[in-house]
Design a protein around this motif. Structure first.
Motif, PDB file in Angstrom:
ATOM      1  N   HIS A  57      45.665  49.613  38.383  1.00  0.00           N
ATOM      2  CA  HIS A  57      44.402  48.892  38.303  1.00  0.00           C
ATOM      3  C   HIS A  57      44.683  47.412  38.517  1.00  0.00           C
ATOM      4  CE1 HIS A  57      40.396  47.699  37.092  1.00  0.00           C
ATOM      5  NE2 HIS A  57      40.934  46.837  36.239  1.00  0.00           N
ATOM      6  N   THR A  58      43.964  46.790  39.429  1.00  0.00           N
ATOM      7  CA  THR A  58      44.248  45.406  39.775  1.00  0.00           C
ATOM      8  C   THR A  58      43.017  44.537  39.546  1.00  0.00           C
ATOM      9  OG1 THR A  58      43.723  45.921  42.091  1.00  0.00           O
ATOM     10  CG2 THR A  58      46.047  45.924  41.462  1.00  0.00           C
ATOM     11  N   SER A  59      43.251  43.349  39.026  1.00  0.00           N
ATOM     12  CA  SER A  59      42.174  42.380  38.837  1.00  0.00           C
ATOM     13  C   SER A  59      41.865  41.693  40.151  1.00  0.00           C
ATOM     14  CB  SER A  59      42.597  41.343  37.797  1.00  0.00           C
ATOM     15  OG  SER A  59      43.711  40.597  38.278  1.00  0.00           O
ATOM     16  N   SER A  60      40.823  40.890  40.162  1.00  0.00           N
ATOM     17  CA  SER A  60      40.471  40.161  41.387  1.00  0.00           C
ATOM     18  C   SER A  60      41.575  39.190  41.781  1.00  0.00           C
ATOM     19  CB  SER A  60      39.150  39.414  41.188  1.00  0.00           C
ATOM     20  OG  SER A  60      39.244  38.496  40.102  1.00  0.00           O
ATOM     21  N   THR A  61      42.219  38.578  40.779  1.00  0.00           N
ATOM     22  CA  THR A  61      43.323  37.659  41.070  1.00  0.00           C
ATOM     23  C   THR A  61      44.497  38.414  41.689  1.00  0.00           C
ATOM     24  OG1 THR A  61      42.684  36.224  39.232  1.00  0.00           O
ATOM     25  CG2 THR A  61      44.926  35.989  40.085  1.00  0.00           C
ATOM     26  N   ALA A  62      44.808  39.574  41.111  1.00  0.00           N
ATOM     27  CA  ALA A  62      45.908  40.374  41.645  1.00  0.00           C
ATOM     28  C   ALA A  62      45.617  40.831  43.070  1.00  0.00           C
ATOM     29  CB  ALA A  62      46.159  41.575  40.745  1.00  0.00           C
ATOM     30  N   ARG A  63      44.359  41.164  43.342  1.00  0.00           N
ATOM     31  CA  ARG A  63      44.012  41.586  44.701  1.00  0.00           C
ATOM     32  C   ARG A  63      44.148  40.427  45.685  1.00  0.00           C
ATOM     33  NH1 ARG A  63      40.844  46.300  45.971  1.00  0.00           N
ATOM     34  NH2 ARG A  63      41.049  47.789  44.260  1.00  0.00           N
ATOM     35  N   THR A  64      43.826  39.238  45.246  1.00  0.00           N
ATOM     36  CA  THR A  64      44.014  38.077  46.117  1.00  0.00           C
ATOM     37  C   THR A  64      45.497  37.885  46.440  1.00  0.00           C
ATOM     38  OG1 THR A  64      42.058  36.998  45.179  1.00  0.00           O
ATOM     39  CG2 THR A  64      43.634  35.604  46.340  1.00  0.00           C
ATOM     40  N   PRO A  72      46.813  49.020  44.855  1.00  0.00           N
ATOM     41  CA  PRO A  72      45.642  49.326  44.020  1.00  0.00           C
ATOM     42  C   PRO A  72      45.422  50.824  43.791  1.00  0.00           C
ATOM     43  CG  PRO A  72      45.102  47.594  45.587  1.00  0.00           C
ATOM     44  CD  PRO A  72      46.458  48.110  45.971  1.00  0.00           C
TER      45      PRO A  72
END
Length: 517
Positions: free
Chosen positions: A292-299, A288
């Motif tokens: 830039h990461t989305s919530s799905t990518a962070r999961t 990150p």
């Protein structure tokens, strides 16, 4: 299996580290090869840390908030002000004491130049930590390949780099931790009358940096007793650790017990939670920082982090019996990170020593199948690539401070200058001057919400934190804010603007204050 030594028995696993590990080389390596690896580790670590400092704003930008607080606290101490009693400091006093020689340089050079010297020292300290990781692994009996993987991981993982390119608590705590580990290994090899106490004193020093180190320090002392096959060495080490903490902290505690307890213990434990567990695990991958990461990518990244931790931990357990205790310590530190109320990406440096040794142990987990050495080496190589990309792209870099020279000239002759960030006062070259003049510098303005200006207590008295902060800032002849945050500082900036301005340049404003007398 590498080598021809017999497999250790269960009793050998907890024996003193006199016995060689089954992963250790049977023949002492050539001296030239021993030296090349640590030099490469040191060079890589230093390049990555300096690479962040020198990007974008570099030495002419604003290097963080906390680092300025720590340096300003040391300068205040040299001017006769005690942390906790006279100004807010939300951590134990070791960082204040360590930085006093650098703060003393303000008598010979500008505040900012002295601060840059301290910053460069901490870059070197981070690189030295990477070499100490290699040395510790070798003293632990780990094969050269594993020791170098461990050192390279510490050097290259951006979780370490992000904390060690500036003055932070984590590199100092890791330095003390590594020295303590080496001291305990020496006591296990050559125990003496006072060696356990002295080693305990060194391993206790991280507790004088940040209270989080209580977990790994206690676990390490328990391990030491198991290695020595006696409770007595563990008790001696514990007494040594207690003596070290007392020597460093007691003078400040006696000066104002209530203030120190509130700032260092109660305030820390009562901080609001700032990030979910998924986000913290994702940031352990350091991706990150780069993208830039989305919530799905962070999961997804969180799942990857858990999988990597589990796999390398299992391989490390298999690869080096004497490193198993550090796998447990590392797991405990990661759990502390996940459970702690506050979170910043540089907190990742807290378990960096254990993670690095775990990677090294996993890299020597060879039992006939050569594939098992791949995961740790691949993870280490990946961290190096990610860190290099972060450095090259400037994804994590020093923000520029346009107009700093003009701002410094505008406040040069003001008797007192206030700011919400001590680093700004250092950059403008007024902190030491103001401390000598007796100006009421708060040092850690934001930290006061964990101490004397707790927002809940203020609301009970019908006041707000912004009102208290505005009153303090106005007490100086001139005010300079950082950052120019439209939400957090909106009320403060509005109040200051009513008093008039001295100068506005490149989006930064010097406001007039309301000094008394």
């Amino acid at each position: 299996m590498e080598g021809t030594a017999r497999a250790p028995s269960d009793s050998d696993a907890v024996h003193a580290l006199i016995v060689e590990d089954d992963t250790a080389p049977s023949v002492a390596p050539p001296r030239r090869r021993v030296r090349v690896g640590p030099i490469a580790v040191f060079a890589l670590a230093l390049v990555l840390r300096l690479g962040v400092v020198l990007r974008k704003g570099g030495f002419h930008g604003i290097i963080g908030y906390d680092c300025g607080v720590y340096f300003a606290g040391s300068d205040a101490l040299l001017h006769g002000r005690l942390p906790y009693r006279d100004f807010t400091m939300v951590h134990p006093p070791a960082i204040t004491l360590v930085l006093t020689p650098f703060a003393a340089l303000t008598r010979l050079m500008t505040d900012w130049h002295a601060f840059i010297v301290a910053t460069l020292f901490f870059c070197l300290l981070g690189a030295a930590n990477a070499v100490l990781v290699v040395l510790f692994c070798r003293r632990l009996g780990m094969a050269r390949r594993g020791a170098l993987v461990a050192g390279l991981f510490y050097a290259a993982w951006f979780g370490s780099v992000i904390a060690e390119f500036e003055v932070k608590l984590e590199p100092l705590g890791n330095f003390f931790l590594l020295l303590g580990l080496l001291a305990l290994l020496r006591d296990q090899r050559r125990p003496g009358r006072w060696s356990a106490v002295l080693a305990g004193a060194v391993i206790g020093l991280p507790l004088t940096v940040k209270i989080w180190w209580v977990v790994p320090v206690l676990l390490i002392i328990v391990w030491h007793g198991r290695c020595r096959r006696s409770v007595r060495p563990a008790v001696h080490a514990l007494l040594g650790a207690a003596a070290a903490v007392t020597a460093v902290c007691l003078p400040f505690f006696l000066a104002d017990p209530a203030a120190m307890w509130q700032s260092v213990i109660a305030g820390q434990l009562g901080r609001p939670r700032t990030s979910p567990i998924i986000g913290r695990l994702a940031e352990m991958t350091t991706v990150p920082v780069l993208l830039h990461t989305s919530s799905t990518a962070r999961t997804v990244l969180a799942i990857v982090a858990v999988a990597v931790l589990a796999l390398t931990g299992a391989l490390a357990w298999r690869g080096s019996r004497r490193a198993r205790w550090l796998v447990v310590v590392t797991l405990a530190q990661v759990l502390v990170l996940l459970a702690a109320p506050s979170w910043f990406p540089y907190y990742n440096d807290y378990p960096a020593v254990g993670l690095a040794v775990t990677m090294g142990a996993a890299a020597v987990a060879i039992r006939g199948e050569q594939w098992v050495r791949v995961p740790a080496s691949l993870v280490t190589a990946t961290t190096a690539v990610v860190s290099a990309l972060i450095t090259i792209t400037g994804a994590s870099a020093i923000p520029a401070y346009a107009g700093a020279a003009q701002l410094a000239r505008a406040v040069r002759h003001e008797r007192c200058v206030s700011s919400n960030n001590a680093t700004v006062l250092l950059r403008l070259g007024v902190l030491s001057k103001d401390l000598a003049a007796g100006c009421p510098e708060w040092i850690d303005v934001g930290g006061r919400v964990m101490g004397p200006d707790d927002p809940a207590a203020l609301r009970a008295r019908g006041r707000s934190w912004q009102d208290v902060e505005l009153r303090y800032l106005r007490s100086a002849g001139a005010v300079v804010l950082w950052p120019d945050d439209p939400h957090y500082l909106a009320q403060v900036r509005h109040g200051l603007a009513q008093d008039g301005t001295i100068l506005t340049v490149d989006g930064h404003t010097v406001y007039r204050g309301r000094p008394l007398g």
